[in-house]
Motif scaffolding. Structure first.
Motif, PDB file in Angstrom:
ATOM      1  N   ILE A   1      29.938  33.642  43.798  1.00  0.00           N
ATOM      2  CA  ILE A   1      30.606  32.222  43.200  1.00  0.00           C
ATOM      3  C   ILE A   1      29.737  32.299  42.170  1.00  0.00           C
ATOM      4  N   SER A   2      28.501  31.469  42.417  1.00  0.00           N
ATOM      5  CA  SER A   2      28.038  30.533  41.314  1.00  0.00           C
ATOM      6  C   SER A   2      26.537  31.269  41.064  1.00  0.00           C
ATOM      7  N   ILE A   3      26.181  30.451  40.234  1.00  0.00           N
ATOM      8  CA  ILE A   3      24.639  31.037  39.914  1.00  0.00           C
ATOM      9  C   ILE A   3      24.259  29.231  39.523  1.00  0.00           C
ATOM     10  N   ALA A   4      23.605  29.051  40.597  1.00  0.00           N
ATOM     11  CA  ALA A   4      22.899  27.281  39.859  1.00  0.00           C
ATOM     12  C   ALA A   4      21.618  27.412  39.326  1.00  0.00           C
ATOM     13  N   SER A   5      20.285  28.430  38.796  1.00  0.00           N
ATOM     14  CA  SER A   5      19.485  27.843  37.750  1.00  0.00           C
ATOM     15  C   SER A   5      19.442  29.802  37.738  1.00  0.00           C
ATOM     16  N   THR A   6      18.292  29.770  36.651  1.00  0.00           N
ATOM     17  CA  THR A   6      18.255  31.165  36.615  1.00  0.00           C
ATOM     18  C   THR A   6      16.195  30.491  36.510  1.00  0.00           C
ATOM     19  N   ASN A   7      15.086  30.868  36.512  1.00  0.00           N
ATOM     20  CA  ASN A   7      13.815  30.764  36.632  1.00  0.00           C
ATOM     21  C   ASN A   7      13.076  31.190  36.144  1.00  0.00           C
TER      22      ASN A   7
ATOM     23  N   VAL B   1      36.665  29.484  47.330  1.00  0.00           N
ATOM     24  CA  VAL B   1      35.943  30.259  46.336  1.00  0.00           C
ATOM     25  C   VAL B   1      36.571  29.615  45.257  1.00  0.00           C
ATOM     26  N   ASP B   2      37.319  28.636  45.407  1.00  0.00           N
ATOM     27  CA  ASP B   2      38.556  28.508  43.594  1.00  0.00           C
ATOM     28  C   ASP B   2      37.230  26.736  43.897  1.00  0.00           C
ATOM     29  N   ARG B   3      37.488  26.505  44.961  1.00  0.00           N
ATOM     30  CA  ARG B   3      37.274  24.529  44.836  1.00  0.00           C
ATOM     31  C   ARG B   3      35.461  24.814  44.959  1.00  0.00           C
ATOM     32  N   ILE B   4      35.016  26.056  45.210  1.00  0.00           N
ATOM     33  CA  ILE B   4      33.049  25.656  44.775  1.00  0.00           C
ATOM     34  C   ILE B   4      33.353  26.003  44.129  1.00  0.00           C
ATOM     35  N   ALA B   5      34.191  27.361  42.989  1.00  0.00           N
ATOM     36  CA  ALA B   5      33.851  27.480  42.034  1.00  0.00           C
ATOM     37  C   ALA B   5      33.890  26.477  41.058  1.00  0.00           C
ATOM     38  N   THR B   6      34.556  25.379  41.064  1.00  0.00           N
ATOM     39  CA  THR B   6      34.980  24.211  40.198  1.00  0.00           C
ATOM     40  C   THR B   6      34.185  23.236  40.537  1.00  0.00           C
ATOM     41  N   GLU B   7      33.738  23.160  41.354  1.00  0.00           N
ATOM     42  CA  GLU B   7      33.210  21.670  41.962  1.00  0.00           C
ATOM     43  C   GLU B   7      30.883  22.111  41.894  1.00  0.00           C
ATOM     44  N   MET B   8      31.261  23.406  41.162  1.00  0.00           N
ATOM     45  CA  MET B   8      29.598  24.131  41.056  1.00  0.00           C
ATOM     46  C   MET B   8      29.433  24.189  39.772  1.00  0.00           C
ATOM     47  N   GLN B   9      30.421  23.880  39.326  1.00  0.00           N
ATOM     48  CA  GLN B   9      30.594  23.791  37.321  1.00  0.00           C
ATOM     49  C   GLN B   9      30.143  21.817  37.230  1.00  0.00           C
TER      50      GLN B   9
ATOM     51  N   ALA C   1      14.390  24.927  35.130  1.00  0.00           N
ATOM     52  CA  ALA C   1      15.341  25.508  35.839  1.00  0.00           C
ATOM     53  C   ALA C   1      16.347  25.713  34.650  1.00  0.00           C
ATOM     54  N   GLU C   2      17.176  26.470  34.485  1.00  0.00           N
ATOM     55  CA  GLU C   2      18.404  26.757  33.876  1.00  0.00           C
ATOM     56  C   GLU C   2      19.896  26.485  34.356  1.00  0.00           C
ATOM     57  N   PRO C   3      20.478  25.655  34.333  1.00  0.00           N
ATOM     58  CA  PRO C   3      21.476  26.158  34.892  1.00  0.00           C
ATOM     59  C   PRO C   3      22.630  27.637  34.265  1.00  0.00           C
ATOM     60  N   SER C   4      23.535  27.955  34.952  1.00  0.00           N
ATOM     61  CA  SER C   4      24.152  28.798  34.431  1.00  0.00           C
ATOM     62  C   SER C   4      25.908  28.016  34.540  1.00  0.00           C
ATOM     63  N   THR C   5      26.766  29.344  33.252  1.00  0.00           N
ATOM     64  CA  THR C   5      28.053  28.528  34.298  1.00  0.00           C
ATOM     65  C   THR C   5      29.316  29.549  33.713  1.00  0.00           C
ATOM     66  N   MET C   6      28.372  30.831  34.505  1.00  0.00           N
ATOM     67  CA  MET C   6      29.755  31.909  34.951  1.00  0.00           C
ATOM     68  C   MET C   6      30.409  31.829  35.911  1.00  0.00           C
ATOM     69  N   THR C   7      31.514  32.563  35.709  1.00  0.00           N
ATOM     70  CA  THR C   7      32.955  32.427  36.493  1.00  0.00           C
ATOM     71  C   THR C   7      32.234  33.564  38.053  1.00  0.00           C
TER      72      THR C   7
ATOM     73  N   ALA D   1      33.947  35.946  38.794  1.00  0.00           N
ATOM     74  CA  ALA D   1      34.325  37.099  38.827  1.00  0.00           C
ATOM     75  C   ALA D   1      32.462  37.462  37.422  1.00  0.00           C
ATOM     76  N   GLU D   2      32.317  36.800  36.049  1.00  0.00           N
ATOM     77  CA  GLU D   2      31.111  36.783  35.983  1.00  0.00           C
ATOM     78  C   GLU D   2      29.564  37.157  37.027  1.00  0.00           C
ATOM     79  N   VAL D   3      29.733  36.401  37.756  1.00  0.00           N
ATOM     80  CA  VAL D   3      28.786  36.399  38.750  1.00  0.00           C
ATOM     81  C   VAL D   3      28.156  37.719  39.288  1.00  0.00           C
ATOM     82  N   THR D   4      30.144  38.134  39.858  1.00  0.00           N
ATOM     83  CA  THR D   4      29.632  39.631  40.500  1.00  0.00           C
ATOM     84  C   THR D   4      29.555  40.333  39.928  1.00  0.00           C
ATOM     85  N   ARG D   5      29.570  40.236  38.919  1.00  0.00           N
ATOM     86  CA  ARG D   5      29.317  41.805  37.330  1.00  0.00           C
ATOM     87  C   ARG D   5      27.821  41.479  37.203  1.00  0.00           C
ATOM     88  N   PHE D   6      27.270  40.285  37.457  1.00  0.00           N
ATOM     89  CA  PHE D   6      26.244  40.071  37.090  1.00  0.00           C
ATOM     90  C   PHE D   6      24.783  40.300  37.898  1.00  0.00           C
TER      91      PHE D   6
END
Length: 323
Positions: free
Chosen positions: A118-124, A265-273, A290-296, A298-303
């Motif tokens: 669903i989400s990437i919270a941070s990259t480090n 899934v959509d709710r978690i994605a929205t709230e995580m952003q 740490a660095e936050p991410s704005t990936m959706t 679908a983008e997280v899945t590809r990542f």
């Protein structure tokens, strides 16, 4: 005309059916966030911040549940098998999804088919730290010591299969030196032993090492990022020292079991952003590098798939073993 039996049955149905047929809105009870490492490490640090602020936005407590073991695969497998109802989340990590399945020869879950990412919270970036009493004062000193003392320089990590483990393996390869990996069940225990001097050095993700560096409990020699980290501008990069092959980042995200309903899934994605834009979270991420991410999603899945494709051949060619 209804008989008494029919009337009683109909009346019972009218009373009983709503209780069974109506679904309460999600979430209506506490949520569990499984962290596949021991308390004290970067995964745990990031998870507890996310649990606090995501829980506030969802209106429910999010309970952090540490389940370390087997390079993050124990906790990851646990979530893969959990009911897909939105009440069990995974603090997904690079090791559990992309490195350890290859290192350990597979697992009882599929990193893609068994999850929705669903989400990437941070990259480090990673950081190499040493006990203050250790003789190496710079990254060059550390490399020179490793070369001059084959098989004697030990480095701790959060466990076999972690990105920090592979960074240590890669360093040993590029400097043609024999180093000793000391795996722990999480970065927290590894840092405790590094501070105590039981192991002279450690590769750690910057967020969990940050407070110990600032407190002077360990000395930072170099970070694995492409550029110096704003939180630690005086700590050089490994790239600066002449090792561009050592650029490396770990990441931490939120995943749920496959077949979790799309509205959840959509709710978690929205709230995580929204969480990642909270001023307090932004400040905390800056403090720990740490660095936050704005990936959706679908983008997280590809990542995640790209990370699997990237790390699988690296693990195989490195010769790394599950210590």
């Amino acid at each position: 005309m209804f008989s008494r039996r029919t009337f009683v049955a109909s009346a019972f149905s009218a009373i009983a059916l709503p209780a069974h047929s109506q679904t309460a809105p999600w979430p209506n009870k506490p949520i569990r966030l499984v962290v596949p490492y021991a308390p004290g490490g970067t995964t745990d640090v990031v998870a507890r911040v996310i649990a606090e602020y995501l829980g506030k936005r969802l209106g429910q407590n999010i309970i952090v549940d540490n389940k370390p073991g087997k390079g993050a695969m124990v906790g990851t497998a646990m979530v893969a098998k959990a009911p897909p109802d939105g009440y069990t989340l995974l603090m997904s990590v690079i090791s559990g999804l992309t490195i350890s399945p290859t290192l350990y020869g597979g697992g009882d879950f599929d990193p893609m088919a068994d999850f929705i990412h669903i989400s990437i919270a941070s990259t480090n970036p990673s950081v190499l730290v040493v006990n203050p009493a250790f003789e190496a004062k710079t990254f060059k000193d550390y490399v020179d010591y490793a070369k001059a003392n084959p098989g004697k320089l030990a480095y701790a990590t959060s466990g076999a299969g972690s990105s920090n483990h592979l960074l240590g393996v890669r360093l040993a390869q590029v400097i043609s030196a024999e180093m000793v990996h000391v795996p722990y069940r999480g970065a927290g225990p590894a840092m405790v032993d590094t501070i105590a001097g039981n192991v002279p050095s450690m590769f750690d993700s910057l967020p969990s090492a940050a407070p110990h560096i600032k407190a002077g409990k360990v000395r930072a020699l170099a970070v694995s990022s492409n550029q110096r980290n704003p939180a630690f501008p005086d700590v050089p990069t490994m790239k600066e020292a002449g090792y561009p092959d050592l650029i490396s980042y770990s990441w931490f995200g939120i995943s749920v079991p496959a077949k979790t309903p799309a509205p959840i899934v959509d709710r978690i994605a929205t709230e995580m952003q929204a969480v990642l834009k909270e001023p307090a979270v932004v400040k905390r991420w800056e403090e720990i590098g740490a660095e936050p991410s704005t990936m959706t999603p679908a983008e997280v899945t590809r990542f995640v798939q790209e990370e699997i494709d990237k790390w699988t051949p690296v693990v195989k060619s490195s010769g790394a073993k599950p210590d």
